[in-house]
Design a protein around this motif. Structure first.
Motif, PDB file in Angstrom:
ATOM      1  N   LYS A 143       0.811  -1.212   0.000  1.00  0.00           N
ATOM      2  CA  LYS A 143       0.000   0.000   0.000  1.00  0.00           C
ATOM      3  C   LYS A 143       0.850   1.270   0.000  1.00  0.00           C
ATOM      4  N   GLU A 144       1.846   1.311   0.882  1.00  0.00           N
ATOM      5  CA  GLU A 144       2.660   2.511   1.036  1.00  0.00           C
ATOM      6  C   GLU A 144       3.457   2.818  -0.235  1.00  0.00           C
ATOM      7  N   GLU A 145       3.934   1.783  -0.904  1.00  0.00           N
ATOM      8  CA  GLU A 145       4.728   1.981  -2.121  1.00  0.00           C
ATOM      9  C   GLU A 145       3.856   2.462  -3.272  1.00  0.00           C
ATOM     10  N   LEU A 146       2.690   1.852  -3.412  1.00  0.00           N
ATOM     11  CA  LEU A 146       1.767   2.268  -4.463  1.00  0.00           C
ATOM     12  C   LEU A 146       1.311   3.701  -4.219  1.00  0.00           C
ATOM     13  N   SER A 147       0.973   4.011  -2.992  1.00  0.00           N
ATOM     14  CA  SER A 147       0.533   5.358  -2.644  1.00  0.00           C
ATOM     15  C   SER A 147       1.596   6.399  -2.971  1.00  0.00           C
ATOM     16  N   ALA A 148       2.838   6.113  -2.587  1.00  0.00           N
ATOM     17  CA  ALA A 148       3.930   7.052  -2.843  1.00  0.00           C
ATOM     18  C   ALA A 148       4.141   7.257  -4.341  1.00  0.00           C
ATOM     19  N   SER A 149       4.022   6.171  -5.109  1.00  0.00           N
ATOM     20  CA  SER A 149       4.200   6.260  -6.561  1.00  0.00           C
ATOM     21  C   SER A 149       3.121   7.133  -7.189  1.00  0.00           C
ATOM     22  N   ILE A 150       1.867   6.949  -6.763  1.00  0.00           N
ATOM     23  CA  ILE A 150       0.766   7.749  -7.299  1.00  0.00           C
ATOM     24  C   ILE A 150       0.947   9.214  -6.943  1.00  0.00           C
ATOM     25  N   LYS A 151       1.282   9.497  -5.687  1.00  0.00           N
ATOM     26  CA  LYS A 151       1.503  10.879  -5.259  1.00  0.00           C
ATOM     27  C   LYS A 151       2.604  11.545  -6.087  1.00  0.00           C
ATOM     28  N   PHE A 152       3.695  10.830  -6.283  1.00  0.00           N
ATOM     29  CA  PHE A 152       4.837  11.351  -7.037  1.00  0.00           C
ATOM     30  C   PHE A 152       4.431  11.705  -8.463  1.00  0.00           C
ATOM     31  N   GLN A 153       3.703  10.794  -9.110  1.00  0.00           N
ATOM     32  CA  GLN A 153       3.312  10.993 -10.506  1.00  0.00           C
ATOM     33  C   GLN A 153       2.327  12.157 -10.659  1.00  0.00           C
ATOM     34  N   VAL A 154       1.289  12.160  -9.831  1.00  0.00           N
ATOM     35  CA  VAL A 154       0.262  13.203  -9.936  1.00  0.00           C
ATOM     36  C   VAL A 154       0.848  14.571  -9.585  1.00  0.00           C
ATOM     37  N   ALA A 155       1.667  14.615  -8.531  1.00  0.00           N
ATOM     38  CA  ALA A 155       2.264  15.882  -8.108  1.00  0.00           C
ATOM     39  C   ALA A 155       3.178  16.448  -9.188  1.00  0.00           C
ATOM     40  N   ALA A 156       3.930  15.566  -9.858  1.00  0.00           N
ATOM     41  CA  ALA A 156       4.840  16.027 -10.912  1.00  0.00           C
ATOM     42  C   ALA A 156       4.063  16.654 -12.065  1.00  0.00           C
ATOM     43  N   LEU A 157       3.005  15.990 -12.510  1.00  0.00           N
ATOM     44  CA  LEU A 157       2.226  16.530 -13.625  1.00  0.00           C
ATOM     45  C   LEU A 157       1.498  17.803 -13.205  1.00  0.00           C
ATOM     46  N   LYS A 158       0.955  17.801 -11.989  1.00  0.00           N
ATOM     47  CA  LYS A 158       0.257  18.979 -11.475  1.00  0.00           C
ATOM     48  C   LYS A 158       1.206  20.185 -11.457  1.00  0.00           C
ATOM     49  N   GLY A 159       2.430  19.968 -11.015  1.00  0.00           N
ATOM     50  CA  GLY A 159       3.406  21.050 -10.964  1.00  0.00           C
ATOM     51  C   GLY A 159       3.758  21.584 -12.330  1.00  0.00           C
ATOM     52  N   LEU A 160       3.921  20.702 -13.302  1.00  0.00           N
ATOM     53  CA  LEU A 160       4.236  21.128 -14.660  1.00  0.00           C
ATOM     54  C   LEU A 160       3.086  21.927 -15.270  1.00  0.00           C
ATOM     55  N   VAL A 161       1.859  21.453 -15.052  1.00  0.00           N
ATOM     56  CA  VAL A 161       0.688  22.163 -15.586  1.00  0.00           C
ATOM     57  C   VAL A 161       0.577  23.549 -14.948  1.00  0.00           C
ATOM     58  N   GLU A 162       0.759  23.615 -13.651  1.00  0.00           N
ATOM     59  CA  GLU A 162       0.638  24.894 -12.951  1.00  0.00           C
ATOM     60  C   GLU A 162       1.766  25.847 -13.311  1.00  0.00           C
ATOM     61  N   SER A 163       2.927  25.320 -13.688  1.00  0.00           N
ATOM     62  CA  SER A 163       4.023  26.188 -14.116  1.00  0.00           C
ATOM     63  C   SER A 163       3.682  26.936 -15.394  1.00  0.00           C
ATOM     64  N   LYS A 164       2.653  26.439 -16.112  1.00  0.00           N
ATOM     65  CA  LYS A 164       2.184  27.088 -17.346  1.00  0.00           C
ATOM     66  C   LYS A 164       0.997  28.014 -17.079  1.00  0.00           C
ATOM     67  N   GLY A 165       0.623  28.158 -15.815  1.00  0.00           N
ATOM     68  CA  GLY A 165      -0.506  29.017 -15.474  1.00  0.00           C
ATOM     69  C   GLY A 165      -1.854  28.346 -15.643  1.00  0.00           C
ATOM     70  N   HIS A 166      -1.879  27.011 -15.704  1.00  0.00           N
ATOM     71  CA  HIS A 166      -3.130  26.272 -15.863  1.00  0.00           C
ATOM     72  C   HIS A 166      -3.318  25.291 -14.709  1.00  0.00           C
ATOM     73  N   SER A 167      -4.466  24.622 -14.677  1.00  0.00           N
ATOM     74  CA  SER A 167      -4.791  23.723 -13.567  1.00  0.00           C
ATOM     75  C   SER A 167      -5.020  22.300 -14.055  1.00  0.00           C
ATOM     76  N   LEU A 168      -4.612  21.352 -13.238  1.00  0.00           N
ATOM     77  CA  LEU A 168      -4.911  19.947 -13.484  1.00  0.00           C
ATOM     78  C   LEU A 168      -6.352  19.692 -13.055  1.00  0.00           C
ATOM     79  N   ALA A 169      -7.145  19.042 -13.912  1.00  0.00           N
ATOM     80  CA  ALA A 169      -8.578  18.899 -13.641  1.00  0.00           C
ATOM     81  C   ALA A 169      -8.957  17.562 -13.021  1.00  0.00           C
TER      82      ALA A 169
END
Length: 251
Positions: free
Chosen positions: A81-107
């Motif tokens: 559970k902990e490994e899967l959770s960390a992997s999902i958080k890492f992936q979503v956070a990375a994409l969210k950060g890239l999208v927000e760096s462009k002035g847009h939002s992850l939906a």
């Protein structure tokens, strides 16, 4: 239905390996599920895909999967559970950060491949993934298989659920997707794929391989970016929706 969302899995190229035809697909979709680097994608191609999505006014979702580049995320990886959770958080956070760096939002977030199917079969896996997503941003919507228990779990976590159906995948009588390990799992016939979307949009039904009808109620319809017929299918979907007075609009 007077409007439907058309989504596609995008940004899955990696290094010198080009997957799909993203530039040609973008004009025909309203939402895109962008790979997060675990099953496919790399920082350059992910950012390039975000830029194309913004240029076309396409809604952006994260597409995290099992860390399985070699298997393209289509194999179930046994993870605590902990490994899967960390992997999902890492992936979503990375994409969210890239999208927000462009002035847009992850939906929204749409899990990929084997993880998507595993969530539809296993309530515990679904809860782990949804809770991980919620910990990053409780405003993110969860896209999952129409008719599955994922809807109930997402709503228990106070997250909005988006029911998804597929243009280019064959359904089984129980409403699950036919395994890619079996023949005729992927639809490449332009007319059959478009007709499947129209049947679900208008009548909430899809026809299985053996001719049975399965009930499906969906808000978004997927075409896979790595389907060699994706562009042709999307062109015909656009035509047949227009003929039937149905607009394309993101949820």
């Amino acid at each position: 239905m007077t409007s439907v969302d058309i989504n596609c899995d995008m940004g899955e190229s990696f290094g010198n390996y080009i997957v799909g035809n993203d530039a040609a697909i973008f004009p025909y979709i309203t939402s895109c599920n962008i790979a997060c680097g675990a099953h496919a994608g790399d920082p350059y191609h992910i950012e390039k895909t975000i830029d194309m999505a913004i240029a076309h006014g396409v809604q952006i979702g994260a597409h995290p999967g099992y860390p399985d580049l070699q298997g393209f995320g289509r194999r179930v990886i046994a993870m605590p559970k902990e490994e899967l959770s960390a992997s999902i958080k890492f992936q979503v956070a990375a994409l969210k950060g890239l999208v927000e760096s462009k002035g847009h939002s992850l939906a929204y977030v749409k899990p990929h491949g084997a993880l998507y199917n595993q969530m539809a079969r296993n309530k515990e896996t679904a809860r782990w993934v949804i809770q991980a997503i919620k910990s990053i941003d409780r405003n993110l919507k969860i896209m999952g298989l129409a008719g599955s228990h994922i809807k109930d779990i997402a709503q228990e976590e106070d997250l909005v659920f988006v029911a998804e159906a597929f243009a280019d995948r064959q359904y089984e009588p129980n409403g699950e997707l036919r395994s890619r390990n079996l023949e005729n799992a992927v639809l490449t016939d332009t007319y059959k794929a478009a007709d499947q979307i129209l049947s679900i949009a208008l009548h909430r039904k899809a026809r299985t391989l053996n001719g049975q009808e399965v009930s499906i109620e969906a808000q978004s319809f997927c075409i896979h970016g790595d389907n060699p017929k994706a562009v042709d299918i999307l062109k015909h979907i656009t035509h047949i929706l227009k003929e039937n007075g149905i607009n394309k609009m993101h949820f």
